[in-house]
Design a protein around this motif. Structure first.
Motif, PDB file in Angstrom:
ATOM      1  N   TYR A  22       0.547  -1.116   0.277  1.00 10.39           N
ATOM      2  CA  TYR A  22      -0.054   0.220   0.370  1.00 10.39           C
ATOM      3  C   TYR A  22       0.765   1.398  -0.345  1.00 10.39           C
ATOM      4  N   ARG A  27       1.413   3.600  -1.579  1.00  8.45           N
ATOM      5  CA  ARG A  27       0.458   5.017  -2.252  1.00  8.45           C
ATOM      6  C   ARG A  27      -0.313   6.116  -0.894  1.00  8.45           C
ATOM      7  N   ASN A  28      -0.734   4.787  -0.118  1.00  5.82           N
ATOM      8  CA  ASN A  28      -1.457   4.910   1.158  1.00  5.82           C
ATOM      9  C   ASN A  28      -1.182   4.975   2.284  1.00  5.82           C
ATOM     10  N   ILE A  74      -6.781  -1.819   3.125  1.00 10.30           N
ATOM     11  CA  ILE A  74      -7.230  -0.837   2.495  1.00 10.30           C
ATOM     12  C   ILE A  74      -8.105  -0.538   1.170  1.00 10.30           C
ATOM     13  N   ARG A 128      -7.583   4.614  -2.495  1.00 12.86           N
ATOM     14  CA  ARG A 128      -6.623   4.803  -3.332  1.00 12.86           C
ATOM     15  C   ARG A 128      -6.459   5.774  -2.497  1.00 12.86           C
ATOM     16  N   HIS A 129      -8.434   6.790  -1.881  1.00 15.27           N
ATOM     17  CA  HIS A 129      -7.924   8.092  -1.366  1.00 15.27           C
ATOM     18  C   HIS A 129      -7.317   8.198   0.212  1.00 15.27           C
ATOM     19  N   LYS A 179      -6.260   7.011   3.332  1.00  8.62           N
ATOM     20  CA  LYS A 179      -4.448   7.689   3.894  1.00  8.62           C
ATOM     21  C   LYS A 179      -4.316   6.683   5.813  1.00  8.62           C
ATOM     22  N   GLU A 209      -8.892   8.252   7.207  1.00  9.90           N
ATOM     23  CA  GLU A 209      -7.802   8.494   7.464  1.00  9.90           C
ATOM     24  C   GLU A 209      -7.258   7.701   9.241  1.00  9.90           C
TER      25      GLU A 209
END
Length: 179
Positions: A19, A21-22, A38, A41-42, A44, A66
């Motif tokens: 993950y 990018r996350n 996760i 893709r948005h 975090k 988040e």
């Protein structure tokens, strides 16, 4: 450091790669059968230094959720963290086995078009959360608080306090079906 700890840190590194990018993190451990999932893709995830997640824990982040876990947090066996909006866990917090943390409810009444009713969970620094605790959306737990085992928490818990749900034994007689 024993072999299971080394494997836990390797699993943490693998999840960070999966993950990439996350997840933003330093060194953290994820022991056997624990997983981070996760679904957007948005979403975090921020994990601080030396976070230790024991066996069979499930961390799920979806939508624009988040999840922030600060340094030196300990999450024990069989814990569930479900985040679709915001969950923050302060440094040096200790979470006992079988704890469930959710920042949302399902919209079973259908009062809006949304499938979920979103909120936040903010857990301060140096908090101790006992076994089998359920933490619900829109909860704020202050620094140095202790949450007693088996409690259901929703709302505001002041700093440096002990929170517990009082349970009283009650017996309600009923008529037997074969009388």
């Amino acid at each position: 450091m024993n072999l299971s700890q080394v494997i836990g840190y390797l699993r943490g590194g693998i999840n960070k790669l999966i993950y990439a990018r996350n997840i933003r993190s330093s060194i953290f451990a994820l022991q056997a059968n624990s997983r981070i999932e996760i679904f957007s893709r948005h979403a975090k995830v921020v994990i601080g230094k030396f976070v230790f997640i024991r066996k069979n824990a499930s961390i799920r982040v979806d939508f624009t959720g988040e999840l922030h876990i600060e340094d030196k947090v300990f999450i024990n066996d069989n814990c569930n963290i479900n985040c679709v909006n915001k969950i923050f866990i302060g440094e040096h917090t200790k979470i006992a086995p079988n704890v469930s943390i959710n920042d949302h409810d399902h919209n079973y009444k259908g009062e809006t078009d949304q499938h979920l009713i979103k909120g936040e969970v903010i857990i301060g620094r140096n908090v101790w959360i006992g076994s089998n605790v359920v933490i619900l959306r829109d909860t704020y737990i202050g620094d140095n608080a202790v949450i007693a085992a088996g409690s259901v928490v929703k709302g505001h818990v002041p700093a440096s306090t002990l929170f517990l749900n009082k349970r009283e034994r009650s017996f309600i007689p009923y008529a037997a079906a074969n009388q």
